[in-house]
Design a protein around this motif. Structure first.
Motif, mmCIF file in Angstrom:
data_model
loop_
_atom_site.group_PDB
_atom_site.id
_atom_site.type_symbol
_atom_site.label_atom_id
_atom_site.label_comp_id
_atom_site.label_asym_id
_atom_site.label_seq_id
_atom_site.Cartn_x
_atom_site.Cartn_y
_atom_site.Cartn_z
ATOM 1 N N ASN A 246 16.073 18.560 -20.676
ATOM 2 C CA ASN A 246 15.422 18.586 -19.375
ATOM 3 C C ASN A 246 15.633 19.897 -18.613
ATOM 4 O O ASN A 246 14.859 20.209 -17.716
ATOM 5 N N MET B 184 12.481 22.009 -21.089
ATOM 6 C CA MET B 184 11.480 21.992 -20.025
ATOM 7 C C MET B 184 10.951 23.406 -19.743
ATOM 8 O O MET B 184 9.801 23.590 -19.341
ATOM 9 N N LEU C 265 9.523 24.920 -23.781
ATOM 10 C CA LEU C 265 8.323 24.393 -24.428
ATOM 11 C C LEU C 265 7.036 25.024 -23.886
ATOM 12 O O LEU C 265 6.209 25.495 -24.655
ATOM 13 N N PRO C 266 6.866 25.086 -22.545
ATOM 14 C CA PRO C 266 5.690 25.806 -22.027
ATOM 15 C C PRO C 266 5.654 27.258 -22.526
ATOM 16 O O PRO C 266 4.602 27.774 -22.910
ATOM 17 N N ARG D 17 5.142 33.459 -15.503
ATOM 18 C CA ARG D 17 5.956 32.442 -14.834
ATOM 19 C C ARG D 17 6.826 31.676 -15.821
ATOM 20 O O ARG D 17 7.919 31.256 -15.483
ATOM 21 N N PHE D 18 6.347 31.498 -17.050
ATOM 22 C CA PHE D 18 7.159 30.777 -18.028
ATOM 23 C C PHE D 18 8.180 31.680 -18.710
ATOM 24 O O PHE D 18 9.244 31.216 -19.110
ATOM 25 N N PHE E 135 10.899 31.488 -16.067
ATOM 26 C CA PHE E 135 11.519 30.153 -16.053
ATOM 27 C C PHE E 135 12.519 30.060 -17.216
ATOM 28 O O PHE E 135 13.674 29.642 -17.045
ATOM 29 N N GLU F 125 7.631 14.264 -18.141
ATOM 30 C CA GLU F 125 7.924 15.410 -17.272
ATOM 31 C C GLU F 125 7.718 16.753 -17.987
ATOM 32 O O GLU F 125 7.345 17.744 -17.375
ATOM 33 N N MET F 126 7.961 16.764 -19.287
ATOM 34 C CA MET F 126 7.709 17.969 -20.085
ATOM 35 C C MET F 126 6.250 18.423 -19.944
ATOM 36 O O MET F 126 5.936 19.605 -20.029
ATOM 37 N N LEU G 171 5.607 18.834 -15.471
ATOM 38 C CA LEU G 171 6.210 19.919 -14.700
ATOM 39 C C LEU G 171 5.427 21.226 -14.812
ATOM 40 O O LEU G 171 5.115 21.847 -13.788
ATOM 41 N N PRO G 172 5.068 21.670 -16.032
ATOM 42 C CA PRO G 172 4.203 22.863 -16.121
ATOM 43 C C PRO G 172 2.896 22.677 -15.340
ATOM 44 O O PRO G 172 2.441 23.574 -14.637
ATOM 45 N N LEU H 265 3.625 23.117 -11.714
ATOM 46 C CA LEU H 265 3.877 24.513 -11.363
ATOM 47 C C LEU H 265 2.572 25.253 -11.122
ATOM 48 O O LEU H 265 2.463 26.074 -10.224
ATOM 49 N N PHE H 266 1.573 24.936 -11.944
ATOM 50 C CA PHE H 266 0.272 25.573 -11.726
ATOM 51 C C PHE H 266 -0.389 25.049 -10.454
ATOM 52 O O PHE H 266 -1.007 25.795 -9.716
ATOM 53 N N SER I 62 0.779 26.626 -7.236
ATOM 54 C CA SER I 62 0.248 27.960 -6.959
ATOM 55 C C SER I 62 -1.273 27.916 -6.795
ATOM 56 O O SER I 62 -1.920 28.946 -6.685
ATOM 57 N N GLN J 188 -3.493 27.222 -8.879
ATOM 58 C CA GLN J 188 -4.255 27.610 -10.063
ATOM 59 C C GLN J 188 -4.499 26.394 -10.947
ATOM 60 O O GLN J 188 -3.983 25.315 -10.715
ATOM 61 N N GLU K 225 -4.671 25.443 -15.276
ATOM 62 C CA GLU K 225 -4.482 25.962 -16.627
ATOM 63 C C GLU K 225 -4.827 24.806 -17.556
ATOM 64 O O GLU K 225 -4.120 23.801 -17.597
ATOM 65 N N ARG L 50 -4.704 24.087 -20.634
ATOM 66 C CA ARG L 50 -3.830 23.526 -21.654
ATOM 67 C C ARG L 50 -2.832 22.529 -21.059
ATOM 68 O O ARG L 50 -2.466 21.571 -21.711
ATOM 69 N N PHE L 51 -2.417 22.764 -19.822
ATOM 70 C CA PHE L 51 -1.457 21.834 -19.222
ATOM 71 C C PHE L 51 -2.153 20.613 -18.622
ATOM 72 O O PHE L 51 -1.567 19.538 -18.566
#
Lengths: 209, 209
Positions: free
Chosen positions: A106, A110, A113-114, A127-128, A131, B109-110, B113-114, B117-118, B121, B123, B125, B127-128
């Protein structure tokens, strides 16, 4: 406690071979010297039987007698309860293993992986990168000072090392030498070497059928 | 087993208030009716004392007598061992809670969370978006069929609900009504309502000092 059966896909495309999450469970089972067998489920068609064991349609899952468990973290914790080679028995040592096991998933994964998802596609997303760096910068002094995360080798090292493998694959540990050394120590263990070879052989066998 | 002390930041900027991860621990403690007190650590300066308890410089951590535990998942598991209101005692029920607890963190959450995050901001994305949808599509039939993830209410629901709160905040559950209803059921519990109010009050108190 009953027979241990690990279920993974029958086949996966070459890129993820060696990285499919059943390796975490194989590794733990080898460390603990627990007897187990491996069964396969279709990668291409994920039916109701699959979802009954793993509601997200992923692998692996483990059955231990009449108990079926999904999520690599939950499986490793379960195996930790079965073997002192994977998790100590005293409350303090146990708590330390468990916090690091969650940290691998976690806090580090977390972030990693991104980052890996962008690397797989050859892109970069600042950003990743940031992170991940934040997490590795904190992990570095920890693994510089100790051989394993929580006293002796434990399930937390299996998860952390496997999470880091995917970072190392894309040269993501170049600025974190102690973390890279830690990963090398972990993956030099005979139990990992066997688990990795077994996974590669498992998926290769499906190619010829 | 000793006194329970939860440590969180002394202050955070307004946007994350109500979402700082100490809420997961507060919620569990309220559900279990375990007495505890809250201590603060500086948000602006994270010194060696902080890193000794939480190596990633995050919050929360919990001390239980002479045991100090970080990672919200590890803390909730520890509290689950202390209270049957948070985790049943029989091996099958226990395994079910633990797999869903990891699923909340490492499967949902994996992906969320990404995505968040987008969204933070402003934005997007793709893929997420897709990664999150994949997980929510699988979670939806599960929570459509049952009130709580693993038999009765447990630590797995606390983690899953808290993970979903940040998705719901950005309207991410609009296409998953059963999941949104599940989240509403969870956050309607008096223990969550109190935990949330307590966190808001804790950070608001720091504004006036």
């Amino acid at each position: 406690m009953g027979d241990l059966v690990l279920t993974t896909y029958d086949w996966v495309p070459p890129p993820p071979r060696g990285f499919v999450r059943d390796i975490r469970v194989r590794w733990a089972l080898e460390e603990a010297k627990l007897p187990y067998r491996v069964e396969s489920v279709s990668f291409k068609e994920r039916g109701p039987e699959h979802l009954a064991h793993q509601p997200f349609g992923q692998v692996p899952w483990l059955t231990d007698g009449d108990i079926s468990i999904f999520e690599s973290g939950a499986i490793l914790l379960h195996l930790g309860e079965r073997s002192e080679a994977l998790m100590p028995r005293d409350p303090k040592g146990r708590a330390e293993v468990i916090e690091w096991l969650f940290a691998a998933l976690n806090s580090v994964e977390m972030a990693s992986l991104p980052w890996s998802l962008f690397k797989f596609s050859g892109q970069s997303e600042k950003r990743f990168d940031d992170f991940l760096k934040l997490r590795l910068d904190r992990l570095e002094p920890v693994v510089a000072k100790r051989e394993w995360l929580a006293g002796s080798f434990s399930v937390s090292d299996i998860l952390m090392a496997d999470v880091l493998r995917l970072v190392d694959r894309f040269e993501g540990l170049a600025a974190h030498p102690a973390t890279r050394d830690y990963l090398k120590r972990a993956t030099a263990r005979p139990a990992f070497v066997k688990a990795h070879a077994d996974q590669i052989a498992h998926f290769a066998a499906a190619d010829s059928t």
